[in-house]
Design an enzyme around this catalytic site. Structure first.
Site, PDB file in Angstrom:
ATOM      1  N   SER A 172       0.858  -1.182   0.000  1.00 15.61           N
ATOM      2  CA  SER A 172       0.000   0.000   0.000  1.00 15.61           C
ATOM      3  C   SER A 172       0.891   1.228   0.000  1.00 15.61           C
ATOM      4  O   SER A 172       2.088   1.138  -0.307  1.00 15.61           O
ATOM      5  CB  SER A 172      -0.908  -0.014   1.237  1.00 15.61           C
TER       6      SER A 172
ATOM      7  N   ASP B 238       2.080   4.674   2.514  1.00 11.66           N
ATOM      8  CA  ASP B 238       2.616   4.742   3.870  1.00 11.66           C
ATOM      9  C   ASP B 238       1.526   4.689   4.946  1.00 11.66           C
ATOM     10  O   ASP B 238       1.802   4.338   6.089  1.00 11.66           O
ATOM     11  CB  ASP B 238       3.442   6.023   4.031  1.00 11.66           C
TER      12      ASP B 238
ATOM     13  N   GLY C 174       0.983   2.704  -3.141  1.00 17.51           N
ATOM     14  CA  GLY C 174       0.234   3.940  -2.972  1.00 17.51           C
ATOM     15  C   GLY C 174       0.720   5.020  -3.908  1.00 17.51           C
ATOM     16  O   GLY C 174       1.375   4.755  -4.911  1.00 17.51           O
TER      17      GLY C 174
ATOM     18  N   ARG D 290      -5.755  11.715  -6.529  1.00 13.10           N
ATOM     19  CA  ARG D 290      -5.172  10.410  -6.222  1.00 13.10           C
ATOM     20  C   ARG D 290      -5.094   9.510  -7.458  1.00 13.10           C
ATOM     21  O   ARG D 290      -4.193   8.669  -7.575  1.00 13.10           O
ATOM     22  CB  ARG D 290      -5.997   9.731  -5.127  1.00 13.10           C
TER      23      ARG D 290
ATOM     24  N   GLY E 115       1.757  11.354   6.840  1.00 16.13           N
ATOM     25  CA  GLY E 115       0.790  11.643   5.792  1.00 16.13           C
ATOM     26  C   GLY E 115      -0.654  11.520   6.220  1.00 16.13           C
ATOM     27  O   GLY E 115      -1.558  11.789   5.420  1.00 16.13           O
TER      28      GLY E 115
END
Length: 492
Positions: free
Chosen positions: A138, A140, A170, A248, A470
């Protein structure tokens, strides 16, 4: 065969009788002499062959035998967030990583997370004696959940010794980029970074990793604490991280787009910043530690033995036997536990909850947030900032080399802050330089860099964003202290 005409030399890489005899048989068959060398093992368990003769202009072949009992990671829990990044984490896993793990003989249980904090809840309640490592596929954020789930356990001191692995899936992938950088390899991104981290995972060497204890204190009567492996951010960087969520779908480019949007309406953030410089801490060790193998990390030596018998080496190391599930590991069937998450939607990010029980080690460098910082701390005179960024690893994203001097376990917080007054052009130039890690050498008068052990931030602006690794956390006073080498990470 004449040696001078052969164009190559053969050496033995083991001092064992079996390897030496095998090397002699090979050289006799080839008609060449066995080269003179000295073989020894370094502290990180890597074998070094010191060649004792000239080999200029010749090819070198080194013979190394493999023990019949080869230890490979066994019973790995692999957590995948299918919605991280571009939403392709699961397909990237099946397309790139699964075959690598299969060929390396690394059996695993695949767990697909369904919601925020799902991984945190799983590892908090899991019987960790079943798992030799926890691997995250994934960004972080999922590792942030796992670390805090481990630290919320009653047996946190043992639990945090569980080796962790990261496979980038990610949009930020900062820790994965840091691990790749620490390995000494040339910078890569996207699927190349994934393949690199996959190889490191199969290699299975474990290094110590720093964690920072982060206290959130908007309510002095009930302070909360989180554990962080990457960063603490306020101001420009935190705003970009959160506001770029809408981009994203473009992957790592979301941060570039978010930076440009935020530059167009540059903000000033008011607050007070204080920190404890490295030179104010007596007896602080700065030297990093060499990586060690999974076998070393779970051995029964007094220095490395876990505090409880729950993590005895016999349960963690996969030793093939007729009763072992890892016998003929290369042909082991992977067991996949997949949970339905079709109803999951990525929505506005809510502040990450913190643990109110304050489990974990004591923070000897910190005082309560409602008390003044100790007299040996530095209080920054300015109160107008553009950003504050505290880093414990080298990269803030795949293409942001934010802390060039950072190592995995240097026991430092690399503090960077930019004072108000910087122009948009200068700030943009700073972030462009950060892609190559040259921003600290830019001689920007508004940029300040310090190596610290602890820090405190007290925002004065009524509204704002603070992120830890994050993830958005409660806005308000915050302080942090680094704990050197607390966690274990599968690295080079």
């Amino acid at each position: 065969m004449n040696i001078s005409k052969s164009g190559y030399r053969v050496f033995s890489a083991n001092s064992t009788t079996a390897c030496t005899e095998l090397a002699k048989k090979i050289t006799e068959r080839l008609g060449v002499e066995l080269g003179k060398s000295v073989v020894y093992q370094e502290s990180n368990r890597e074998t070094r062959v010191d060649v004792k003769e000239s080999v200029r202009g010749q090819d070198i072949f080194i013979i190394q035998t493999i023990p019949s009992e080869v230890h490979r990671p066994c019973s790995v829990m692999l957590l995948v967030n299918p919605h991280s990044g571009k939403g392709q984490a699961l397909s990237l896993f099946t397309g790139h990583v699964q075959r690598m793990l299969n060929e390396a003989g690394v059996p695993h249980t695949l767990v697909i997370t369904e919601r925020q904090n799902h991984a945190r809840e799983l590892v908090r309640e899991a019987d960790l004696s079943q798992w030799e490592a926890l691997v995250i596929m994934s960004g972080d954020g999922l590792l942030f959940e796992v670390v805090n789930g481990l630290m919320e356990r009653e047996d946190w001191e043992e639990a945090i010794q569980t080796p962790l692995g990261i496979l980038p899936g990610g949009s930020g992938n900062a820790l994965a980029a840091s691990i790749h950088h620490y390995s000494g390899a040339q910078p890569v991104s996207s699927e190349e970074l994934l393949v690199s981290c996959g190889f490191l995972l199969c290699k299975g060497l474990v290094s110590r990793m720093d964690l920072a204890s982060v206290h959130l204190g908007s309510s002095p009567s009930s302070p909360t604490r989180l554990f962080s492996f990457l960063s603490l951010a306020w101001g420009f960087v935190a705003d970009v991280d959160v506001e770029s969520e809408k981009y994203r779908h473009v992957g790592a480019a979301r941060f570039t787009m978010g930076t440009l949007v935020r530059l167009a309406s540059l903000r000033v953030y008011k607050g007070r910043l204080a920190y404890l410089p490295v030179d104010k801490v007596d007896g602080a060790e700065e030297d990093g530690q060499s990586p060690v193998s999974l076998e070393e990390m779970t051995s029964v030596s007094p220095q490395r033995q876990p505090p409880s018998s729950a993590f005895c080496s016999s349960t963690l190391l996969c030793r093939p036997s007729k009763d072992s599930p890892c016998q003929n590991a290369a042909y082991h069937t992977f067991h996949n536990s997949c949970y339905s998450n079709k109803a999951f939607k990525v929505k506005k990010r809510e502040p990450m909850s913190a643990n109110a029980t304050l489990t974990g080690p004591p923070d000897s460098l910190l005082v309560p947030l409602d008390q003044p910082v100790p007299s040996d701390w530095v209080v920054v005179p300015e109160e107008d900032f553009v950003l504050m960024l505290a880093m414990y690893q080298s990269h803030l994203a795949e293409n942001l080399y934010a802390a060039p001097d950072s190592t995995l376990d240097d026991g430092l917080i690399h503090l960077i802050y930019v004072r108000a007054g910087i122009s948009r052009t200068a700030l943009l130039r700073l972030f462009l330089a950060m892609e190559k890690g040259t921003h600290l050498a830019n001689n920007c008068p508004h940029l300040v860099y310090a190596r610290v052990r602890a820090l405190r931030l007290e925002p004065y602006s009524p509204k704002g964003v603070i992120t830890v690794d994050g993830e958005v956390v409660e806005y308000g006073p915050v302080q942090a202290q680094v704990h050197g080498g607390m966690a274990r990470l599968i690295t080079r």
